[in-house]
Design a protein around this motif. Structure first.
Motif, mmCIF file in Angstrom:
data_model
loop_
_atom_site.group_PDB
_atom_site.id
_atom_site.type_symbol
_atom_site.label_atom_id
_atom_site.label_comp_id
_atom_site.label_asym_id
_atom_site.label_seq_id
_atom_site.Cartn_x
_atom_site.Cartn_y
_atom_site.Cartn_z
ATOM 1 N N VAL A 137 0.834 -1.206 0.000
ATOM 2 C CA VAL A 137 0.000 0.000 0.000
ATOM 3 C C VAL A 137 0.868 1.256 0.000
ATOM 4 O O VAL A 137 0.686 2.156 -0.835
ATOM 5 C CB VAL A 137 -0.971 -0.005 1.203
ATOM 6 C CG1 VAL A 137 -1.654 1.347 1.362
ATOM 7 C CG2 VAL A 137 -2.013 -1.102 1.046
ATOM 8 N N LEU A 138 1.829 1.304 0.899
ATOM 9 C CA LEU A 138 2.686 2.494 0.975
ATOM 10 C C LEU A 138 3.548 2.641 -0.282
ATOM 11 O O LEU A 138 3.685 3.736 -0.833
ATOM 12 C CB LEU A 138 3.564 2.420 2.228
ATOM 13 C CG LEU A 138 2.819 2.442 3.568
ATOM 14 C CD1 LEU A 138 3.801 2.276 4.725
ATOM 15 C CD2 LEU A 138 2.006 3.711 3.727
ATOM 16 N N GLY A 139 4.111 1.547 -0.758
ATOM 17 C CA GLY A 139 4.935 1.590 -1.963
ATOM 18 C C GLY A 139 4.137 1.949 -3.202
ATOM 19 O O GLY A 139 4.639 2.636 -4.098
ATOM 20 N N SER A 140 2.893 1.502 -3.280
ATOM 21 C CA SER A 140 2.048 1.813 -4.439
ATOM 22 C C SER A 140 1.749 3.304 -4.530
ATOM 23 O O SER A 140 1.703 3.862 -5.631
ATOM 24 C CB SER A 140 0.737 1.026 -4.377
ATOM 25 O OG SER A 140 0.993 -0.339 -4.587
ATOM 26 N N LEU A 141 1.553 3.933 -3.411
ATOM 27 C CA LEU A 141 1.346 5.387 -3.422
ATOM 28 C C LEU A 141 2.568 6.098 -3.984
ATOM 29 O O LEU A 141 2.444 6.988 -4.836
ATOM 30 C CB LEU A 141 1.046 5.889 -2.006
ATOM 31 C CG LEU A 141 -0.291 5.480 -1.414
ATOM 32 C CD1 LEU A 141 -0.361 5.878 0.057
ATOM 33 C CD2 LEU A 141 -1.435 6.094 -2.188
ATOM 34 N N VAL A 142 3.733 5.693 -3.543
ATOM 35 C CA VAL A 142 4.976 6.290 -4.041
ATOM 36 C C VAL A 142 5.118 6.043 -5.545
ATOM 37 O O VAL A 142 5.425 6.953 -6.319
ATOM 38 C CB VAL A 142 6.190 5.714 -3.276
ATOM 39 C CG1 VAL A 142 7.510 6.108 -3.926
ATOM 40 C CG2 VAL A 142 6.156 6.154 -1.817
ATOM 41 N N ARG A 143 4.875 4.803 -5.983
ATOM 42 C CA ARG A 143 5.027 4.450 -7.398
ATOM 43 C C ARG A 143 4.051 5.210 -8.294
ATOM 44 O O ARG A 143 4.441 5.708 -9.346
ATOM 45 C CB ARG A 143 4.867 2.939 -7.592
ATOM 46 C CG ARG A 143 6.104 2.151 -7.223
ATOM 47 C CD ARG A 143 5.974 0.697 -7.625
ATOM 48 N NE ARG A 143 5.017 -0.012 -6.801
ATOM 49 C CZ ARG A 143 5.320 -0.597 -5.650
ATOM 50 N NH1 ARG A 143 6.541 -0.583 -5.189
ATOM 51 N NH2 ARG A 143 4.387 -1.221 -4.959
ATOM 52 N N PHE A 144 2.775 5.287 -7.921
ATOM 53 C CA PHE A 144 1.798 5.960 -8.772
ATOM 54 C C PHE A 144 2.201 7.414 -9.008
ATOM 55 O O PHE A 144 2.180 7.892 -10.143
ATOM 56 C CB PHE A 144 0.384 5.897 -8.188
ATOM 57 C CG PHE A 144 -0.636 6.560 -9.074
ATOM 58 C CD1 PHE A 144 -1.113 5.911 -10.203
ATOM 59 C CD2 PHE A 144 -1.094 7.837 -8.809
ATOM 60 C CE1 PHE A 144 -2.039 6.526 -11.048
ATOM 61 C CE2 PHE A 144 -2.013 8.464 -9.645
ATOM 62 C CZ PHE A 144 -2.489 7.799 -10.760
ATOM 63 N N VAL A 145 2.568 8.103 -7.949
ATOM 64 C CA VAL A 145 2.967 9.502 -8.095
ATOM 65 C C VAL A 145 4.214 9.605 -8.971
ATOM 66 O O VAL A 145 4.281 10.448 -9.877
ATOM 67 C CB VAL A 145 3.191 10.161 -6.713
ATOM 68 C CG1 VAL A 145 3.831 11.530 -6.845
ATOM 69 C CG2 VAL A 145 1.866 10.256 -5.961
ATOM 70 N N ALA A 146 5.188 8.750 -8.747
ATOM 71 C CA ALA A 146 6.421 8.805 -9.540
ATOM 72 C C ALA A 146 6.162 8.476 -11.007
ATOM 73 O O ALA A 146 6.689 9.146 -11.897
ATOM 74 C CB ALA A 146 7.461 7.839 -8.967
ATOM 75 N N TYR A 147 5.340 7.466 -11.283
ATOM 76 C CA TYR A 147 5.046 7.105 -12.675
ATOM 77 C C TYR A 147 4.324 8.244 -13.380
ATOM 78 O O TYR A 147 4.639 8.613 -14.502
ATOM 79 C CB TYR A 147 4.166 5.858 -12.761
ATOM 80 C CG TYR A 147 4.760 4.590 -12.225
ATOM 81 C CD1 TYR A 147 6.128 4.425 -12.008
ATOM 82 C CD2 TYR A 147 3.935 3.516 -11.909
ATOM 83 C CE1 TYR A 147 6.638 3.243 -11.511
ATOM 84 C CE2 TYR A 147 4.446 2.334 -11.423
ATOM 85 C CZ TYR A 147 5.794 2.203 -11.216
ATOM 86 O OH TYR A 147 6.295 1.028 -10.721
ATOM 87 N N ARG A 148 3.331 8.802 -12.711
ATOM 88 C CA ARG A 148 2.497 9.826 -13.340
ATOM 89 C C ARG A 148 3.247 11.146 -13.514
ATOM 90 O O ARG A 148 3.110 11.815 -14.534
ATOM 91 C CB ARG A 148 1.245 10.041 -12.488
ATOM 92 C CG ARG A 148 0.193 10.882 -13.164
ATOM 93 C CD ARG A 148 -1.131 10.750 -12.422
ATOM 94 N NE ARG A 148 -2.214 11.191 -13.272
ATOM 95 C CZ ARG A 148 -2.561 12.459 -13.434
ATOM 96 N NH1 ARG A 148 -1.909 13.408 -12.813
ATOM 97 N NH2 ARG A 148 -3.566 12.780 -14.224
ATOM 98 N N GLN A 149 4.041 11.519 -12.514
ATOM 99 C CA GLN A 149 4.701 12.820 -12.549
ATOM 100 C C GLN A 149 6.069 12.801 -13.224
ATOM 101 O O GLN A 149 6.539 13.841 -13.669
ATOM 102 C CB GLN A 149 4.857 13.366 -11.123
ATOM 103 C CG GLN A 149 3.554 13.584 -10.405
ATOM 104 C CD GLN A 149 2.663 14.581 -11.109
ATOM 105 O OE1 GLN A 149 3.118 15.584 -11.631
ATOM 106 N NE2 GLN A 149 1.370 14.311 -11.137
ATOM 107 N N TRP A 150 6.699 11.627 -13.306
ATOM 108 C CA TRP A 150 8.051 11.585 -13.842
ATOM 109 C C TRP A 150 8.160 10.690 -15.075
ATOM 110 O O TRP A 150 8.517 11.146 -16.151
ATOM 111 C CB TRP A 150 9.019 11.111 -12.731
ATOM 112 C CG TRP A 150 10.454 11.049 -13.130
ATOM 113 C CD1 TRP A 150 11.148 11.961 -13.890
ATOM 114 C CD2 TRP A 150 11.380 10.029 -12.807
ATOM 115 N NE1 TRP A 150 12.456 11.572 -14.036
ATOM 116 C CE2 TRP A 150 12.628 10.383 -13.375
ATOM 117 C CE3 TRP A 150 11.296 8.854 -12.063
ATOM 118 C CZ2 TRP A 150 13.771 9.599 -13.231
ATOM 119 C CZ3 TRP A 150 12.429 8.080 -11.909
ATOM 120 C CH2 TRP A 150 13.643 8.453 -12.498
ATOM 121 N N VAL A 151 7.824 9.432 -14.942
ATOM 122 C CA VAL A 151 8.050 8.464 -16.017
ATOM 123 C C VAL A 151 7.110 8.692 -17.201
ATOM 124 O O VAL A 151 7.547 8.792 -18.347
ATOM 125 C CB VAL A 151 7.911 7.017 -15.501
ATOM 126 C CG1 VAL A 151 8.143 6.019 -16.624
ATOM 127 C CG2 VAL A 151 8.874 6.755 -14.338
#
Length: 155
Positions: A137-151
């Motif tokens: 849960v915690l890692g998914s929040l980090v990943r979604f933001v990083a994918y959407r805003q960076w990748v």
């Protein structure tokens, strides 16, 4: 304050909201498939630990995470964020995705490490709760933001 000429129209706001909602739903579905790969492979590897290998639990989780990252990159690239302008540098995108995934995955590994080695909660149940529930849960929040805003950011 925005005036009527510069304020986003209701149509644009609705499409943007729908786009975000669609991305969140697709991200969750792709992540669900990655979760099955991650948890399934982790538990297979954990159950077949080599004798005398210290730290196998973390190694097994790392192997499972790398496999899940590959599944997630393909799913997110081809489905979740496909409506975003595609970059021509696919290799760079893959590296960025991998780095963002590693950062998010470190959250799960830290949760597992604290639980397994710090708190000595070493059962399969405890390992799965710490890594695959709390860490996910915690890692998914980090990943979604990083994918959407960076990748997969909009051009």
């Amino acid at each position: 304050m925005l005036d009527a000429a510069t304020a986003p129209s209701a149509d644009v706001r609705q499409r943007t909201g729908a786009s975000l909602a669609t991305q969140v739903m697709r991200f969750a579905l792709v992540g669900g498939l990655g979760f099955v790969v991650d948890v399934g492979l982790f538990n297979v590897l954990r159950a077949h630990a080599p004798e005398g290998v210290h730290g196998w639990t973390i190694a097994a989780k790392t192997i499972a995470l790398v496999a899940a990252i590959a599944v997630n990159w393909i799913g997110n690239r081809l489905w979740t964020f496909r409506s975003r302008t595609r970059r021509t540098d696919t290799a760079r995108e893959a590296v960025e995705f991998f780095l963002a995934s590693v950062v998010g995955s470190l959250v799960a590994l830290v949760c597992l490490g604290v639980s397994h080695y710090g708190l000595h909660l070493t059962s399969a149940f405890a390992d799965n709760i710490s890594a695959n529930v709390v860490g996910l849960v915690l890692g998914s929040l980090v990943r979604f933001v990083a994918y959407r805003q960076w990748v997969f950011r909009a051009a």
